[in-house]
Design a protein around this motif. Structure first.
Motif, PDB file in Angstrom:
ATOM      1  N   ASP A  69       0.844  -1.203   0.000  1.00 49.92           N
ATOM      2  CA  ASP A  69       0.000   0.000   0.000  1.00 49.92           C
ATOM      3  C   ASP A  69       0.875   1.247   0.000  1.00 49.92           C
ATOM      4  O   ASP A  69       1.880   1.297   0.674  1.00 49.92           O
ATOM      5  N   ASN A  70       0.438   2.217  -0.791  1.00 51.49           N
ATOM      6  CA  ASN A  70       1.122   3.511  -0.716  1.00 51.49           C
ATOM      7  C   ASN A  70       0.490   4.321   0.404  1.00 51.49           C
ATOM      8  O   ASN A  70      -0.670   4.699   0.321  1.00 51.49           O
ATOM      9  N   MET A  71       1.256   4.540   1.447  1.00 51.08           N
ATOM     10  CA  MET A  71       0.753   5.317   2.591  1.00 51.08           C
ATOM     11  C   MET A  71       1.104   6.779   2.383  1.00 51.08           C
ATOM     12  O   MET A  71       2.242   7.108   2.047  1.00 51.08           O
ATOM     13  N   THR A  72       0.150   7.640   2.533  1.00 52.05           N
ATOM     14  CA  THR A  72       0.419   9.091   2.450  1.00 52.05           C
ATOM     15  C   THR A  72       0.371   9.663   3.853  1.00 52.05           C
ATOM     16  O   THR A  72      -0.618   9.518   4.570  1.00 52.05           O
ATOM     17  N   MET A  73       1.481  10.277   4.224  1.00 51.55           N
ATOM     18  CA  MET A  73       1.530  10.876   5.561  1.00 51.55           C
ATOM     19  C   MET A  73       1.091  12.341   5.462  1.00 51.55           C
ATOM     20  O   MET A  73       1.594  13.088   4.627  1.00 51.55           O
ATOM     21  N   VAL A  74       0.145  12.695   6.267  1.00 54.34           N
ATOM     22  CA  VAL A  74      -0.326  14.086   6.293  1.00 54.34           C
ATOM     23  C   VAL A  74       0.163  14.732   7.585  1.00 54.34           C
ATOM     24  O   VAL A  74      -0.121  14.227   8.675  1.00 54.34           O
ATOM     25  N   ILE A  75       0.918  15.787   7.447  1.00 54.83           N
ATOM     26  CA  ILE A  75       1.400  16.504   8.632  1.00 54.83           C
ATOM     27  C   ILE A  75       0.553  17.768   8.792  1.00 54.83           C
ATOM     28  O   ILE A  75       0.463  18.595   7.882  1.00 54.83           O
ATOM     29  N   MET A  76      -0.099  17.864   9.913  1.00 53.83           N
ATOM     30  CA  MET A  76      -0.949  19.034  10.175  1.00 53.83           C
ATOM     31  C   MET A  76      -0.094  20.128  10.817  1.00 53.83           C
ATOM     32  O   MET A  76       0.437  19.952  11.914  1.00 53.83           O
ATOM     33  N   LEU A  77       0.066  21.230  10.102  1.00 55.96           N
ATOM     34  CA  LEU A  77       0.804  22.365  10.655  1.00 55.96           C
ATOM     35  C   LEU A  77      -0.138  23.272  11.421  1.00 55.96           C
ATOM     36  O   LEU A  77      -1.295  23.448  11.003  1.00 55.96           O
ATOM     37  N   PRO A  78       0.313  23.820  12.554  1.00 56.71           N
ATOM     38  CA  PRO A  78      -0.590  24.715  13.285  1.00 56.71           C
ATOM     39  C   PRO A  78      -0.916  25.956  12.452  1.00 56.71           C
ATOM     40  O   PRO A  78      -0.058  26.465  11.730  1.00 56.71           O
ATOM     41  N   MET A  79      -2.139  26.391  12.529  1.00 61.69           N
ATOM     42  CA  MET A  79      -2.551  27.623  11.811  1.00 61.69           C
ATOM     43  C   MET A  79      -1.848  28.816  12.447  1.00 61.69           C
ATOM     44  O   MET A  79      -1.762  28.894  13.679  1.00 61.69           O
ATOM     45  N   PRO A  80      -1.325  29.735  11.615  1.00 64.79           N
ATOM     46  CA  PRO A  80      -0.723  30.933  12.218  1.00 64.79           C
ATOM     47  C   PRO A  80      -1.774  31.726  12.988  1.00 64.79           C
ATOM     48  O   PRO A  80      -2.924  31.845  12.551  1.00 64.79           O
ATOM     49  N   LYS A  81      -1.361  32.194  14.150  1.00 64.22           N
ATOM     50  CA  LYS A  81      -2.308  32.949  14.975  1.00 64.22           C
ATOM     51  C   LYS A  81      -2.631  34.280  14.316  1.00 64.22           C
ATOM     52  O   LYS A  81      -1.736  34.952  13.808  1.00 64.22           O
ATOM     53  N   ALA A  82      -3.897  34.628  14.316  1.00 68.03           N
ATOM     54  CA  ALA A  82      -4.282  35.922  13.743  1.00 68.03           C
ATOM     55  C   ALA A  82      -3.710  37.041  14.612  1.00 68.03           C
ATOM     56  O   ALA A  82      -3.686  36.948  15.840  1.00 68.03           O
ATOM     57  N   LYS A  83      -3.222  38.069  13.953  1.00 68.47           N
ATOM     58  CA  LYS A  83      -2.667  39.201  14.694  1.00 68.47           C
ATOM     59  C   LYS A  83      -3.791  40.043  15.273  1.00 68.47           C
ATOM     60  O   LYS A  83      -4.832  40.226  14.636  1.00 68.47           O
ATOM     61  N   MET A  84      -3.566  40.543  16.470  1.00 70.42           N
ATOM     62  CA  MET A  84      -4.599  41.325  17.151  1.00 70.42           C
ATOM     63  C   MET A  84      -4.586  42.771  16.658  1.00 70.42           C
ATOM     64  O   MET A  84      -3.521  43.401  16.622  1.00 70.42           O
ATOM     65  N   PRO A  85      -5.757  43.303  16.290  1.00 76.42           N
ATOM     66  CA  PRO A  85      -5.799  44.682  15.780  1.00 76.42           C
ATOM     67  C   PRO A  85      -5.621  45.716  16.888  1.00 76.42           C
ATOM     68  O   PRO A  85      -6.283  45.657  17.930  1.00 76.42           O
ATOM     69  N   VAL A  86      -4.689  46.643  16.668  1.00 77.85           N
ATOM     70  CA  VAL A  86      -4.388  47.714  17.622  1.00 77.85           C
ATOM     71  C   VAL A  86      -4.366  49.034  16.854  1.00 77.85           C
ATOM     72  O   VAL A  86      -3.878  49.096  15.723  1.00 77.85           O
ATOM     73  N   ILE A  87      -4.895  50.082  17.477  1.00 78.74           N
ATOM     74  CA  ILE A  87      -4.853  51.427  16.876  1.00 78.74           C
ATOM     75  C   ILE A  87      -3.943  52.311  17.724  1.00 78.74           C
ATOM     76  O   ILE A  87      -4.102  52.382  18.944  1.00 78.74           O
ATOM     77  N   VAL A  88      -2.993  52.968  17.065  1.00 76.41           N
ATOM     78  CA  VAL A  88      -2.178  53.993  17.728  1.00 76.41           C
ATOM     79  C   VAL A  88      -2.676  55.341  17.234  1.00 76.41           C
ATOM     80  O   VAL A  88      -2.756  55.576  16.018  1.00 76.41           O
ATOM     81  N   ILE A  89      -3.053  56.221  18.160  1.00 85.08           N
ATOM     82  CA  ILE A  89      -3.498  57.552  17.720  1.00 85.08           C
ATOM     83  C   ILE A  89      -2.411  58.580  18.033  1.00 85.08           C
ATOM     84  O   ILE A  89      -1.884  58.636  19.130  1.00 85.08           O
ATOM     85  N   GLY A  90      -2.087  59.363  16.997  1.00 85.37           N
ATOM     86  CA  GLY A  90      -0.987  60.316  17.071  1.00 85.37           C
ATOM     87  C   GLY A  90       0.190  59.813  16.256  1.00 85.37           C
ATOM     88  O   GLY A  90       0.701  58.718  16.510  1.00 85.37           O
ATOM     89  N   CYS A  91       0.594  60.583  15.240  1.00 91.03           N
ATOM     90  CA  CYS A  91       1.674  60.152  14.335  1.00 91.03           C
ATOM     91  C   CYS A  91       2.903  61.036  14.459  1.00 91.03           C
ATOM     92  O   CYS A  91       3.600  61.292  13.475  1.00 91.03           O
ATOM     93  N   GLY A  92       3.167  61.525  15.688  1.00 93.59           N
ATOM     94  CA  GLY A  92       4.443  62.172  15.955  1.00 93.59           C
ATOM     95  C   GLY A  92       5.501  61.121  16.212  1.00 93.59           C
ATOM     96  O   GLY A  92       5.278  59.920  16.003  1.00 93.59           O
ATOM     97  N   VAL A  93       6.659  61.549  16.705  1.00 93.24           N
ATOM     98  CA  VAL A  93       7.762  60.600  16.880  1.00 93.24           C
ATOM     99  C   VAL A  93       7.422  59.520  17.900  1.00 93.24           C
ATOM    100  O   VAL A  93       7.767  58.347  17.712  1.00 93.24           O
ATOM    101  N   VAL A  94       6.698  59.864  18.969  1.00 93.24           N
ATOM    102  CA  VAL A  94       6.346  58.863  19.990  1.00 93.24           C
ATOM    103  C   VAL A  94       5.328  57.878  19.429  1.00 93.24           C
ATOM    104  O   VAL A  94       5.454  56.657  19.603  1.00 93.24           O
ATOM    105  N   GLY A  95       4.318  58.381  18.719  1.00 89.46           N
ATOM    106  CA  GLY A  95       3.298  57.513  18.141  1.00 89.46           C
ATOM    107  C   GLY A  95       3.850  56.566  17.096  1.00 89.46           C
ATOM    108  O   GLY A  95       3.570  55.359  17.114  1.00 89.46           O
ATOM    109  N   LEU A  96       4.655  57.091  16.166  1.00 90.57           N
ATOM    110  CA  LEU A  96       5.191  56.247  15.098  1.00 90.57           C
ATOM    111  C   LEU A  96       6.175  55.212  15.643  1.00 90.57           C
ATOM    112  O   LEU A  96       6.193  54.066  15.182  1.00 90.57           O
TER     113      LEU A  96
END
Length: 381
Positions: A1-28
């Motif tokens: 029999d030809n056995m096919t091995m399936v390797i399940m890779l973990p799904m990449p974790k979704a990145k959490m959405p964050v908002i930074v308000i203010g685009c001066g040097v500290v904000g950026l």
């Protein structure tokens, strides 16, 4: 029999959405550090953004970052340990940027540091323990009002280049910059997909005074007036205390043949007009400590030089711009604090006054750690 091995890779974790308000040097800087963690998908929102630096219109005077010198020179007092740590971290980050990213507009140059206020008289600053290239400056060379005299390796920042570089780095990692004016902190949600995020990081500086949901009455302006002049011969930065607490003399080359000269520290003043007397004072004082501003003066060692009216008028012809800006200061110092707005974590990182650039990476890393803790993220920093 030809056995096919399936390797399940973990799904990449979704990145959490964050908002930074203010685009001066500290904000950026905060937005960039958050995006670099690869845990967050960051949107930076500001009334003013680095795109405005390239536009034909004038830059808003209420946006502090474009009007800075800027160089690295610590201001922390003995008891301000958080600020001391932020200064030190930023010093080494800026040195790395100068070496690795020449397009960022950051350069390592010597500073002749004669103190920032009379309160430092007779002290040996703590930061001399970690900065590179420390040498004593002979007392006979000191300018008037000097409280000590040391030279060491500082960094200078060409502000328009650096702001654009921060934004480009942030975007290259998948960050988004949006232009928008907020009446209330919750308005930030309009700038993300689905109107949802896990956190808002408030870096609105002077804007925190009037921003709905924040309304921080501890925030106040410190007026500054500087001159941008053409003086390609200047290759060091100089700082000297002024004759009073609201005055200082500083010379900050930008590395492109232009130099910032200052200045004043007028607490609570929101006067946006140029003051002719202040301009005259700056020209005279800066020539006294840095005669190389005029090309026919050979670079001498003294920082206490006679200045003629003719020299002042010659330097006046080299003025490119007279800038008036407002340092976003706060009674009690910068605000680094976590709050909740329903399900959303709110991190405050503002109030860095005249030391935004030279503490930016340090305070941004504090904000990142605070956010990780608020969301119980297992961070490997």
């Amino acid at each position: 029999d030809n056995m096919t091995m399936v390797i399940m890779l973990p799904m990449p974790k979704a990145k959490m959405p964050v908002i930074v308000i203010g685009c001066g040097v500290v904000g950026l800087t905060t937005a960039l550090m958050l995006q670099r963690t690869q845990r967050y998908s960051v949107t930076a929102v500001g009334r003013d953004t680095p795109e405005d630096l390239r536009g034909p219109h004038g830059i808003s005077q209420s946006w502090a970052s474009p009007f800075a010198g800027a160089n690295w020179r610590p201001y922390s007092a003995d008891h301000e340990q958080q600020m001391q740590a932020a200064e030190q971290q930023t010093y080494f980050m800026m040195r790395d940027i100068a070496r690795e990213s020449p397009q960022a507009g950051v350069k390592i140059v010597p500073i002749a540091d004669f103190g920032s206020s009379k309160g430092e008289r007779g002290t040996k600053p703590r930061f001399l323990g970690y900065v590179k290239g420390v040498q004593k400056i002979e007392r006979r060379l000191w300018p008037q009002n000097a409280v000590f005299g040391y030279s060491y390796d500082s960094v200078i920042v060409n502000v328009p280049l650096y702001m654009s570089w921060l934004a480009a780095e942030f975007k290259s990692l998948g960050g988004t910059v949006r232009k928008g004016e907020l009446g209330h902190i919750s308005d930030a949600l309009r700038y993300v997909e689905g109107g949802r995020c896990v956190a808002i990081v408030n870096c609105t500086a002077m804007g925190s005074y009037s921003l709905g949901g924040v309304g921080d009455t501890s925030v106040y302006p410190i007026r500054g007036q500087t001159l941008l002049v053409r003086a390609p011969h200047v290759d060091l930065t100089v700082t000297v205390p002024g004759s009073s607490e609201d005055r200082a003399t500083y010379v900050i080359p930008r590395g492109d043949g232009t130099v910032i000269l200052g200045g004043v520290f007028e607490r609570g003043s929101a006067d946006a007009r140029q003051d002719i007397q202040t301009t005259d004072e700056i020209l005279h004082n800066c020539l006294g400590v840095c005669p190389q501003l005029l090309s026919h003066h050979a670079a001498g060692k003294s920082f206490n030089n006679p200045v003629s009216k003719a020299d002042v008028e010659e330097l006046r012809k080299k003025i490119i711009a007279i800038n008036v800006g407002f340092r976003p200061s706060r009674k009690g110092g910068p605000r680094l604090e976590v709050q909740r707005m329903g399900e959303i974590a709110v991190i405050h990182n503002y109030g860095q006054s005249s030391y935004g650039y030279q503490t930016s990476w340090g305070y941004a890393s504090i904000a990142v750690r605070m956010l990780d803790a608020a969301l119980s993220v297992n961070a490997k920093l």
